[in-house]
Motif scaffolding. Structure first.
Motif, PDB file in Angstrom:
ATOM      1  N   GLU A 154       0.866  -1.178   0.000  1.00  0.00           N
ATOM      2  CA  GLU A 154       0.000   0.000   0.000  1.00  0.00           C
ATOM      3  C   GLU A 154       0.902   1.227   0.000  1.00  0.00           C
ATOM      4  OE1 GLU A 154      -3.309  -0.514   3.017  1.00  0.00           O
ATOM      5  OE2 GLU A 154      -2.200  -2.395   3.287  1.00  0.00           O
ATOM      6  N   ASN A 155       0.877   1.976  -1.090  1.00  0.00           N
ATOM      7  CA  ASN A 155       1.801   3.082  -1.310  1.00  0.00           C
ATOM      8  C   ASN A 155       1.017   4.282  -1.829  1.00  0.00           C
ATOM      9  OD1 ASN A 155       4.619   3.606  -3.585  1.00  0.00           O
ATOM     10  ND2 ASN A 155       4.123   4.643  -1.674  1.00  0.00           N
ATOM     11  N   GLY A 156       0.321   4.977  -0.922  1.00  0.00           N
ATOM     12  CA  GLY A 156      -0.517   6.100  -1.352  1.00  0.00           C
ATOM     13  C   GLY A 156      -1.622   5.607  -2.271  1.00  0.00           C
ATOM     14  N   PRO A 157      -1.732   6.178  -3.484  1.00  0.00           N
ATOM     15  CA  PRO A 157      -2.799   5.750  -4.392  1.00  0.00           C
ATOM     16  C   PRO A 157      -2.549   4.393  -5.023  1.00  0.00           C
ATOM     17  CG  PRO A 157      -1.383   7.325  -5.499  1.00  0.00           C
ATOM     18  CD  PRO A 157      -0.930   7.283  -4.056  1.00  0.00           C
ATOM     19  N   LEU A 158      -1.316   3.883  -4.932  1.00  0.00           N
ATOM     20  CA  LEU A 158      -0.941   2.644  -5.614  1.00  0.00           C
ATOM     21  C   LEU A 158      -0.891   1.489  -4.624  1.00  0.00           C
ATOM     22  CD1 LEU A 158      -0.071   1.357  -8.276  1.00  0.00           C
ATOM     23  CD2 LEU A 158       2.295   1.957  -7.704  1.00  0.00           C
ATOM     24  N   CYS A 159      -1.792   0.519  -4.823  1.00  0.00           N
ATOM     25  CA  CYS A 159      -1.853  -0.666  -3.968  1.00  0.00           C
ATOM     26  C   CYS A 159      -1.848  -1.907  -4.844  1.00  0.00           C
ATOM     27  CB  CYS A 159      -3.128  -0.670  -3.124  1.00  0.00           C
ATOM     28  SG  CYS A 159      -3.308   0.719  -1.988  1.00  0.00           S
ATOM     29  N   ALA A 160      -1.459  -3.034  -4.264  1.00  0.00           N
ATOM     30  CA  ALA A 160      -1.487  -4.286  -5.021  1.00  0.00           C
ATOM     31  C   ALA A 160      -1.435  -5.462  -4.070  1.00  0.00           C
ATOM     32  CB  ALA A 160      -0.307  -4.344  -5.998  1.00  0.00           C
ATOM     33  N   THR A 161      -1.980  -6.584  -4.523  1.00  0.00           N
ATOM     34  CA  THR A 161      -1.947  -7.837  -3.766  1.00  0.00           C
ATOM     35  C   THR A 161      -1.421  -8.950  -4.655  1.00  0.00           C
ATOM     36  OG1 THR A 161      -4.202  -8.546  -4.352  1.00  0.00           O
ATOM     37  CG2 THR A 161      -3.958  -7.113  -2.415  1.00  0.00           C
ATOM     38  N   GLN A 162      -0.575  -9.825  -4.078  1.00  0.00           N
ATOM     39  CA  GLN A 162      -0.107 -10.995  -4.819  1.00  0.00           C
ATOM     40  C   GLN A 162      -1.202 -12.057  -4.886  1.00  0.00           C
ATOM     41  OE1 GLN A 162       3.171 -12.012  -6.462  1.00  0.00           O
ATOM     42  NE2 GLN A 162       1.364 -13.130  -7.165  1.00  0.00           N
ATOM     43  N   PHE A 163      -2.029 -12.134  -3.876  1.00  0.00           N
ATOM     44  CA  PHE A 163      -3.135 -13.087  -3.854  1.00  0.00           C
ATOM     45  C   PHE A 163      -4.331 -12.525  -4.621  1.00  0.00           C
ATOM     46  CE2 PHE A 163      -3.233 -10.498  -0.006  1.00  0.00           C
ATOM     47  CZ  PHE A 163      -4.508  -9.962  -0.057  1.00  0.00           C
ATOM     48  N   HIS A 164      -5.333 -13.375  -4.791  1.00  0.00           N
ATOM     49  CA  HIS A 164      -6.557 -12.990  -5.500  1.00  0.00           C
ATOM     50  C   HIS A 164      -7.654 -12.678  -4.478  1.00  0.00           C
ATOM     51  CE1 HIS A 164      -5.528 -14.030  -9.705  1.00  0.00           C
ATOM     52  NE2 HIS A 164      -4.679 -14.870  -9.125  1.00  0.00           N
ATOM     53  N   PRO A 165      -7.923 -11.415  -4.182  1.00  0.00           N
ATOM     54  CA  PRO A 165      -8.998 -11.117  -3.227  1.00  0.00           C
ATOM     55  C   PRO A 165     -10.366 -11.585  -3.726  1.00  0.00           C
ATOM     56  CG  PRO A 165      -8.202  -9.104  -4.269  1.00  0.00           C
ATOM     57  CD  PRO A 165      -7.244 -10.193  -4.644  1.00  0.00           C
ATOM     58  N   GLU A 166     -10.556 -11.580  -5.045  1.00  0.00           N
ATOM     59  CA  GLU A 166     -11.854 -11.977  -5.596  1.00  0.00           C
ATOM     60  C   GLU A 166     -12.107 -13.472  -5.440  1.00  0.00           C
ATOM     61  OE1 GLU A 166      -9.046 -12.668  -9.058  1.00  0.00           O
ATOM     62  OE2 GLU A 166      -9.171 -11.362  -7.291  1.00  0.00           O
ATOM     63  N   LYS A 167     -11.076 -14.250  -5.086  1.00  0.00           N
ATOM     64  CA  LYS A 167     -11.208 -15.692  -4.870  1.00  0.00           C
ATOM     65  C   LYS A 167     -10.972 -16.063  -3.417  1.00  0.00           C
ATOM     66  CE  LYS A 167      -9.658 -16.761  -9.578  1.00  0.00           C
ATOM     67  NZ  LYS A 167      -8.645 -17.454 -10.405  1.00  0.00           N
ATOM     68  N   SER A 168     -10.916 -15.054  -2.546  1.00  0.00           N
ATOM     69  CA  SER A 168     -10.529 -15.280  -1.149  1.00  0.00           C
ATOM     70  C   SER A 168     -11.696 -15.205  -0.175  1.00  0.00           C
ATOM     71  CB  SER A 168      -9.435 -14.270  -0.749  1.00  0.00           C
ATOM     72  OG  SER A 168      -8.258 -14.488  -1.478  1.00  0.00           O
ATOM     73  N   GLY A 169     -12.887 -15.559  -0.636  1.00  0.00           N
ATOM     74  CA  GLY A 169     -14.039 -15.660   0.256  1.00  0.00           C
ATOM     75  C   GLY A 169     -14.365 -14.375   0.979  1.00  0.00           C
ATOM     76  N   ASP A 170     -14.817 -14.509   2.215  1.00  0.00           N
ATOM     77  CA  ASP A 170     -15.250 -13.350   2.996  1.00  0.00           C
ATOM     78  C   ASP A 170     -14.100 -12.387   3.281  1.00  0.00           C
ATOM     79  OD1 ASP A 170     -17.799 -14.387   3.049  1.00  0.00           O
ATOM     80  OD2 ASP A 170     -17.630 -15.219   5.068  1.00  0.00           O
ATOM     81  N   ALA A 171     -12.901 -12.933   3.499  1.00  0.00           N
ATOM     82  CA  ALA A 171     -11.752 -12.066   3.780  1.00  0.00           C
ATOM     83  C   ALA A 171     -11.420 -11.202   2.574  1.00  0.00           C
ATOM     84  CB  ALA A 171     -10.538 -12.911   4.177  1.00  0.00           C
ATOM     85  N   GLY A 172     -11.417 -11.804   1.393  1.00  0.00           N
ATOM     86  CA  GLY A 172     -11.149 -11.033   0.182  1.00  0.00           C
ATOM     87  C   GLY A 172     -12.224 -10.018  -0.101  1.00  0.00           C
ATOM     88  N   ALA A 173     -13.486 -10.390   0.192  1.00  0.00           N
ATOM     89  CA  ALA A 173     -14.597  -9.455  -0.009  1.00  0.00           C
ATOM     90  C   ALA A 173     -14.450  -8.242   0.898  1.00  0.00           C
ATOM     91  CB  ALA A 173     -15.925 -10.161   0.246  1.00  0.00           C
ATOM     92  N   ARG A 174     -14.042  -8.476   2.147  1.00  0.00           N
ATOM     93  CA  ARG A 174     -13.835  -7.363   3.075  1.00  0.00           C
ATOM     94  C   ARG A 174     -12.688  -6.471   2.602  1.00  0.00           C
ATOM     95  NH1 ARG A 174     -14.489  -5.931   8.586  1.00  0.00           N
ATOM     96  NH2 ARG A 174     -13.424  -3.917   8.821  1.00  0.00           N
ATOM     97  N   LEU A 175     -11.598  -7.082   2.125  1.00  0.00           N
ATOM     98  CA  LEU A 175     -10.472  -6.294   1.632  1.00  0.00           C
ATOM     99  C   LEU A 175     -10.899  -5.407   0.465  1.00  0.00           C
ATOM    100  CD1 LEU A 175      -6.823  -7.321   1.235  1.00  0.00           C
ATOM    101  CD2 LEU A 175      -7.992  -6.394  -0.757  1.00  0.00           C
ATOM    102  N   LEU A 176     -11.674  -5.957  -0.467  1.00  0.00           N
ATOM    103  CA  LEU A 176     -12.136  -5.149  -1.596  1.00  0.00           C
ATOM    104  C   LEU A 176     -13.084  -4.046  -1.146  1.00  0.00           C
ATOM    105  CD1 LEU A 176     -12.670  -7.879  -4.352  1.00  0.00           C
ATOM    106  CD2 LEU A 176     -10.841  -6.167  -4.233  1.00  0.00           C
ATOM    107  N   ARG A 177     -13.933  -4.335  -0.166  1.00  0.00           N
ATOM    108  CA  ARG A 177     -14.804  -3.285   0.363  1.00  0.00           C
ATOM    109  C   ARG A 177     -13.971  -2.173   0.993  1.00  0.00           C
ATOM    110  NH1 ARG A 177     -18.022  -7.564   2.215  1.00  0.00           N
ATOM    111  NH2 ARG A 177     -17.313  -7.288   4.372  1.00  0.00           N
ATOM    112  N   ASN A 178     -12.911  -2.557   1.706  1.00  0.00           N
ATOM    113  CA  ASN A 178     -12.038  -1.548   2.297  1.00  0.00           C
ATOM    114  C   ASN A 178     -11.460  -0.636   1.214  1.00  0.00           C
ATOM    115  OD1 ASN A 178     -12.421  -2.588   4.882  1.00  0.00           O
ATOM    116  ND2 ASN A 178     -10.522  -3.754   4.892  1.00  0.00           N
ATOM    117  N   TRP A 179     -11.022  -1.242   0.113  1.00  0.00           N
ATOM    118  CA  TRP A 179     -10.443  -0.440  -0.975  1.00  0.00           C
ATOM    119  C   TRP A 179     -11.499   0.444  -1.630  1.00  0.00           C
ATOM    120  CZ3 TRP A 179     -10.698  -0.641  -6.544  1.00  0.00           C
ATOM    121  CH2 TRP A 179      -9.758   0.181  -7.162  1.00  0.00           C
ATOM    122  N   VAL A 180     -12.658  -0.132  -1.924  1.00  0.00           N
ATOM    123  CA  VAL A 180     -13.728   0.653  -2.558  1.00  0.00           C
ATOM    124  C   VAL A 180     -14.157   1.804  -1.652  1.00  0.00           C
ATOM    125  CG1 VAL A 180     -16.135   0.579  -3.345  1.00  0.00           C
ATOM    126  CG2 VAL A 180     -14.533  -1.220  -4.039  1.00  0.00           C
TER     127      VAL A 180
END
Length: 227
Positions: free
Chosen positions: A193-219
């Motif tokens: 997480e670097n200011g506006p630029l973020c990235a994940t090596q894993f697939h949040p869209e395939k990571s169940g509830d945890a990935g869904a929460r991470l994407l909600r945090n970003w959105v």
């Protein structure tokens, strides 16, 4: 999924997100996951959509060099650079994280990356590759992405990773990015997480509830960025 321009905001201030469409595998799961996270999502490589959305997601599946070539073919390197320079949020996923680093080495061949962060993507020194399945992470202190899911597992599918980080040495006067780690054979970078630029090596869209929460945090962070 919207097919129109992603400029502006969705209904009732709903953040707009463009998933970069440059030929990288099956991105429909990412589109659906972002929609469930509260975004108005467009799948596109059109400059108006890429540059005008509140957030841009850069997926990535396959070889480092191939992904770089495909990104160049739709002028994505320039557009991503423009967004980052303007403080406009970008989220990379899987190889979409890897290409943000200086280079990748696969089968002895070195390919240049975008160079947003120092480091080289290399084969994981594990007995079994690819690293496929669920794994824990060591979330960075104060992480926005991992807020509420610091101790959860996420879904990885990769054979290569960045195994060292020296940004704070190269740029000693700058606040270092928040770096989250995981391990498979050796520690590797699981997210940045670097200011506006973020990235994940894993697939949040395939990571169940945890990935869904991470994407909600970003959105949700896109709303604050827009205000």
């Amino acid at each position: 999924m919207s097919s129109g321009a992603a400029t502006g905001t969705g209904p009732a201030g709903q953040p707009t997100v463009t998933v970069l469409d440059y030929g990288s595998g099956n991105v429909r799961s990412a589109v659906r996951a972002l929609e469930r996270a509260g975004a108005k999502v467009t799948l596109s490589a059109r400059p108006d959509d890429v540059l005008g959305a509140d957030g841009l997601v850069v997926p990535g599946v396959g070889a480092f060099g191939s992904v770089m070539a495909e990104l160049k073919s739709v002028d994505a390197i320039r557009m991503i650079g423009r967004r980052v320079a303007g403080g406009r949020p970008v989220l990379g996923i899987c190889v979409g994280l890897q290409v943000l680093f200086e280079a990748g080495v696969e089968h002895g061949v070195r390919e240049e990356g975008m160079g947003e962060w120092p480091g080289t993507v290399e084969l994981l020194p594990a007995d079994v590759v690819p690293h496929m399945g669920w794994n824990t992470v060591k979330a960075a202190e104060g992480s926005i992405l991992f807020n509420g899911v610091e101790n959860e597992r996420f879904y990885f599918v990769h054979s290569y990773g960045v195994q060292s980080w020296d940004f704070d040495v190269i740029q000693p006067k700058m606040k270092p990015p928040a770096v989250t780690w995981s391990e498979h054979g050796a520690p590797f970078i699981a997210a940045v997480e670097n200011g506006p630029l973020c990235a994940t090596q894993f697939h949040p869209e395939k990571s169940g509830d945890a990935g869904a929460r991470l994407l909600r945090n970003w959105v949700q962070s896109l709303k604050g960025d827009r205000d």
